[in-house]
Design a protein around this motif. Structure first.
Motif, PDB file in Angstrom:
ATOM      1  N   ASN A  53       3.470  -0.882   3.962  1.00 14.87           N
ATOM      2  CA  ASN A  53       3.266  -2.281   3.703  1.00 14.87           C
ATOM      3  C   ASN A  53       3.086  -2.997   5.164  1.00 14.87           C
ATOM      4  OD1 ASN A  53       3.696  -1.880   1.171  1.00 14.87           O
ATOM      5  ND2 ASN A  53       5.483  -2.833   0.941  1.00 14.87           N
ATOM      6  N   GLU A  77      -7.158   0.000  -6.575  1.00 17.89           N
ATOM      7  CA  GLU A  77      -6.240  -0.528  -7.614  1.00 17.89           C
ATOM      8  C   GLU A  77      -6.083   0.757  -8.331  1.00 17.89           C
ATOM      9  OE1 GLU A  77      -6.491  -5.250  -8.475  1.00 17.89           O
ATOM     10  OE2 GLU A  77      -7.036  -3.946  -9.960  1.00 17.89           O
ATOM     11  N   ASN A 137      -3.927  -5.678  -1.709  1.00 19.70           N
ATOM     12  CA  ASN A 137      -4.006  -4.292  -1.047  1.00 19.70           C
ATOM     13  C   ASN A 137      -4.939  -4.176  -0.030  1.00 19.70           C
ATOM     14  OD1 ASN A 137      -6.152  -4.012  -2.617  1.00 19.70           O
ATOM     15  ND2 ASN A 137      -5.130  -3.249  -4.510  1.00 19.70           N
ATOM     16  N   GLU A 188      -4.035   3.331  -6.271  1.00 19.00           N
ATOM     17  CA  GLU A 188      -2.640   2.810  -5.826  1.00 19.00           C
ATOM     18  C   GLU A 188      -2.042   2.726  -7.285  1.00 19.00           C
ATOM     19  OE1 GLU A 188      -1.114   1.742  -3.057  1.00 19.00           O
ATOM     20  OE2 GLU A 188      -2.408   2.568  -1.972  1.00 19.00           O
ATOM     21  N   LEU A 213      -9.003   6.486   1.627  1.00 21.98           N
ATOM     22  CA  LEU A 213      -7.992   6.671   0.668  1.00 21.98           C
ATOM     23  C   LEU A 213      -7.368   8.080   0.514  1.00 21.98           C
ATOM     24  CD1 LEU A 213      -9.080   4.384  -2.369  1.00 21.98           C
ATOM     25  CD2 LEU A 213      -7.297   3.744  -0.568  1.00 21.98           C
ATOM     26  N   ASN A 261       0.880  -1.257  -0.007  1.00 21.01           N
ATOM     27  CA  ASN A 261       0.058   0.071  -0.324  1.00 21.01           C
ATOM     28  C   ASN A 261       0.936   1.337   0.023  1.00 21.01           C
ATOM     29  OD1 ASN A 261      -1.621   2.501   1.496  1.00 21.01           O
ATOM     30  ND2 ASN A 261      -3.192   0.697   1.408  1.00 21.01           N
ATOM     31  N   SER A 262       0.463   2.205  -0.774  1.00 22.47           N
ATOM     32  CA  SER A 262       1.133   3.398  -0.912  1.00 22.47           C
ATOM     33  C   SER A 262       1.482   4.220   0.463  1.00 22.47           C
ATOM     34  CB  SER A 262       0.704   4.611  -1.866  1.00 22.47           C
ATOM     35  OG  SER A 262      -0.705   4.565  -1.180  1.00 22.47           O
ATOM     36  N   LYS A 263       0.930   3.903   1.740  1.00 24.20           N
ATOM     37  CA  LYS A 263       0.948   4.468   2.915  1.00 24.20           C
ATOM     38  C   LYS A 263       1.820   3.490   3.586  1.00 24.20           C
ATOM     39  CE  LYS A 263      -2.532   7.765   1.855  1.00 24.20           C
ATOM     40  NZ  LYS A 263      -3.767   7.411   2.097  1.00 24.20           N
ATOM     41  N   THR A 323      -2.046   2.972   6.379  1.00 28.73           N
ATOM     42  CA  THR A 323      -2.535   1.998   5.509  1.00 28.73           C
ATOM     43  C   THR A 323      -3.828   1.363   6.124  1.00 28.73           C
ATOM     44  OG1 THR A 323      -0.127   1.018   5.467  1.00 28.73           O
ATOM     45  CG2 THR A 323      -2.062  -0.403   4.737  1.00 28.73           C
ATOM     46  N   GLN A 345      -5.432  11.539  -7.728  1.00 33.22           N
ATOM     47  CA  GLN A 345      -6.000  10.718  -6.782  1.00 33.22           C
ATOM     48  C   GLN A 345      -7.241  11.271  -5.988  1.00 33.22           C
ATOM     49  OE1 GLN A 345      -2.235  10.152  -4.519  1.00 33.22           O
ATOM     50  NE2 GLN A 345      -2.544   7.954  -4.896  1.00 33.22           N
TER      51      GLN A 345
END
Lengths: 494, 494
Positions: free
Chosen positions: A96, A203, A213, A206, A170, A92-94, A176, A478
């Motif tokens: 893992n 998806e 995810n 991300e 999000l 996850n971009s925030k 995360t 985003q």
């Protein structure tokens, strides 16, 4: 983070054989007995799967079927379990997060209806929901965040009702999110499509697919049944290659038998049958072994979560997950109390300590829960944080390394001496827990300072915490992707 | 009564190797390290004994002396400990109690100064002291009673001041009193004689001598010192052949080092030196290994008892007592909170569970304690009782005997069935904890029924309990023996 394994690491270094704390409550042999009883249930009594396509899958793989009821033997069960990974990672971009072996990832409460405010309950407002989210986002105890649905949805579009829990987190979470699902309750049709669209939204946000995810939640219907909708969601999770997480919540004497061991054996059969399905459909798909069964208040026929049996069920859940070599979810800061009172403290401490001892990988409802999941208290949220810190210290045990015996210091001070010499020693700060919110004043001083209840000082701390929230940086693209699913008043800021 | 060993007895039957719960926090090897450090302290640093006669006793037995400081070697220590009995029995007309191996005899609080009443503190009145006694006497959790001193002693004679704690309990307690001492604080001289007279009063009341009917308490003065008066009392205890009980209460950074292990090693050296003395004077005299050390609030320089380190010290105390094969005292329902609030619940639950896990033989301050021993709450007393019951259930663990797997019942109800069929099953009542005072209502029902705080219903329960007290039958002669030590207003009834 899993600092409670510190003591074990010391033991291992010293070559001392040790047990996991939960084995004091449920031994390896108990777990074996429960597993065998579950196999017997799966073989003799079976589990209902109310979904024709799923029944067909079981049939193709050689399971015996009678109506909606599926029977499976030990070989089918153990073959399926052998293909489930022991650990897996949510990317996850925030940040893992890896689940497995006692990750103890703490998440906030889900689905609360009331908020406790100075001894009274009111229905959670949308702003309360946002504040609950901010408390979790600014917490140094909560690891992964969650966003509850907006209970006041009168002014919201259907897209906002269904997708706002995903879009809000999000957009606004610094942490995360492990568990992101479309709220399909308002839908009259097209449940599957909307559910899938929710997973696709993640998806797109991300900017990549093909990784884990999210974890898709799937409830069994005790006793021994999976009804249609969860099975439909499971099929989508498998198609999108996302891990699934099973959570029976059986109540003794209502949807389960009147004993702890019987309740666990039966719900274990439910989870195991779901795991078998998962591996028949997609071998290697990660699964989270879950459990939220608790006690029953038979006077009011209500779930009772702050109960010693709930803790025992947590221990057995970790024991069974260890037996099957699976990541698991159980526990939480659970209480049935309705107020910021002594009962809330007793039950939460019991459950928080038991949760840390069980060391599940995922802990939902970690902080702030009252009234059998229905009530959220912001003040209890902060007290629960201190309770986790306190019990983490306790579970570290006693450090008997030579430095910590302090021989030279004791010799220097000598009989009838005084150890108070200037600044607080670093060792004291490391060894002795200093709470953020518990009041440790002397009773006399406390009276002289105006008798302030702990509740008042925690209320101030809640205000400070909420004010400290700052949103994460996300891109313009985003943000645009999410805005149509977010109620207008929260589109720019919360 | 020691129902928490139930699980172990099952394990033993099954041939499963298990550990005691405290070994998760302090291993056998940790205990060995602490013991060896204590020997080193006794050999190199020594303990002050501020009493010429006692110093002479040590000298006669070959201990090295330097001023008031006594040094002893491993041989002297281990020889002395080897003559202390592993168990002993207090014989009393109200019932016998054996200490040893985890008796878990619960006693009420001692020495509280304030009473919490609806969020405010007031100085304990004499009637409060009587009510505290009645609560303990009518409790199904408290095993042995105690009577605190009358704080308002303006109208009392010197005999009433000194001997009322003994006379009141002998006259009014339905339960055994394990710990009966004259209150020698008001005396300017003749402390020894009055202390002895107190012990003789018990013998007269009981109508026999030569049995153990009391445990005499003896505080060390940390670090590493016994001052004059406790040693004087010890000599009388030995002369009267009554067991002695040691209780260091060291505070880290003030009267002890800044680590848990160092604090325990140092206070263990104090207790061990006292035990050596006891066996030099009277080999075979029973000794209770005790410990009440806790944490320190360094902001206010106060004892902090509701701390995770207090629980760790309890575990180590049981571990050391097991190592030396001795009965021990530690633990309690301890909290630093000032109100009937969430903190009171969190800290008390932690300490009560830890106490049951440590399984000392004697637990003082078992119920109702707040504010670092200073405050008594009648309502917390009752909540603590529920907390003991709840944790005793938890510590029983999971019963996986065949009856408790409920296979036939699960088969009969089948998938998607309902287990609610008429009366509450006996098995549910045995398996699932039903609290007396915790509120388990549904939040909605609770609101509809008028939001009653738990505090209100517990206040009612306190009144009922106090009204239920009835005095024991004692003879006219026994009554006459005691009356001169009892304040006039309590001579006929309480």
């Amino acid at each position: 983070m899993i600092d409670f394994y510190y003591q074990y690491s010391i033991y291992l270094k010293k070559g001392i054989k040790t047990m996991k704390p939960y084995e004091n409550y449920v031994s390896k042999q108990d777990i074996q007995i429960i597993h065998e009883e579950s196999l017997k249930i799966l073989n003799e009594i079976g589990v209902k799967f109310e979904h024709p396509e799923i029944l067909e899958i079981f049939k193709t793989h050689g399971a015996r079927i009678d109506g909606n009821t599926v029977f499976m033997d030990e070989k089918m069960v153990m073959n399926a379990i052998s293909t489930i990974p022991e650990t897996f990672t949510i990317e996850n971009s925030k940040g893992n997060h890896t689940l497995g072996g006692g990750s103890l990832i703490l998440m906030p409460g889900v689905g609360n209806i009331f908020r406790l405010d100075n001894g009274h309950l009111h229905k959670m407002t949308n702003n309360d929901t946002v504040d609950q989210f901010k408390l979790s986002d600014t917490s140094d105890v909560i690891d992964c965040n969650y966003f509850n649905i907006f209970l006041d949805d009168k002014g919201l579009s259907i897209d906002e009702r269904v997708f706002s829990p995903i879009a809000m987190i999000l957009k606004y979470s610094n942490k995360t999110a492990l568990h992101l699902q479309a709220n399909t309750f308002p839908l009259k049709s097209g449940m599957s499509e909307s559910f899938k669209k929710g997973l696709e939204l993640i998806e797109k946000f991300e900017g990549r697919s093909g990784v884990y995810n999210n974890i898709v939640h799937m409830n069994s219907l005790s006793p021994l049944c999976f009804d249609h909708d969860p099975l439909e969601k499971f099929l989508i999770a498998a198609e999108m290659n996302q891990p699934v997480w099973f959570s029976p919540c059986s109540m003794p004497v209502l949807t389960g038998p009147p004993s702890v061991a019987g309740l666990i054996a039966m719900t274990n059969a439910e989870v195991v049958s779901g795991m078998v399905l998962s591996q028949l459909v997609k071998p290697g798909l990660p699964v989270v072994y879950g459990q939220t069964s608790a006690s029953t208040n038979l006077r009011t026929v209500q779930l009772s979560i702050g109960a010693p049996e709930t803790a025992l069920i947590s221990y057995a859940t970790r024991g069974l997950a260890d037996f099957y070599k699976l990541p698991c979810r159980t526990g939480g800061g659970l209480s049935d109390a309705k107020d910021f009172d002594m009962q809330a403290g007793i039950e939460s401490d019991m459950m928080i300590r038991s949760t840390l001892e069980a060391a599940p990988d995922l802990v939902l409802h970690a902080c702030g829960i009252l009234g059998s999941f229905n009530i959220l208290s912001f003040e209890k949220f902060l007290m629960d944080e201190d309770t986790y810190r306190m019990n983490r210290r306790l579970l570290k045990g006693i450090n008997t390394e030579e430095t910590h015996l302090c021989h030279d210091l004791i010799a220097k001070i000598g009989p009838r001496g005084n150890f108070l010499q200037g600044r607080t020693p670093k060792m004291f700060k490391e060894e002795f827990f200093i709470p953020k919110y518990f009041n440790k004043e002397d009773p006399n001083q406390w009276q002289e300072n105006g008798n302030e209840p702990v509740l008042r000082s925690v209320q101030s701390a809640v205000k400070e915490r909420l004010a400290s929230y700052t949103p994460p940086n996300i891109t313009k693209e985003q943000s645009n992707l999410l805005n149509k699913y977010i109620p207008a008043c929260y589109r720019e800021r919360i």
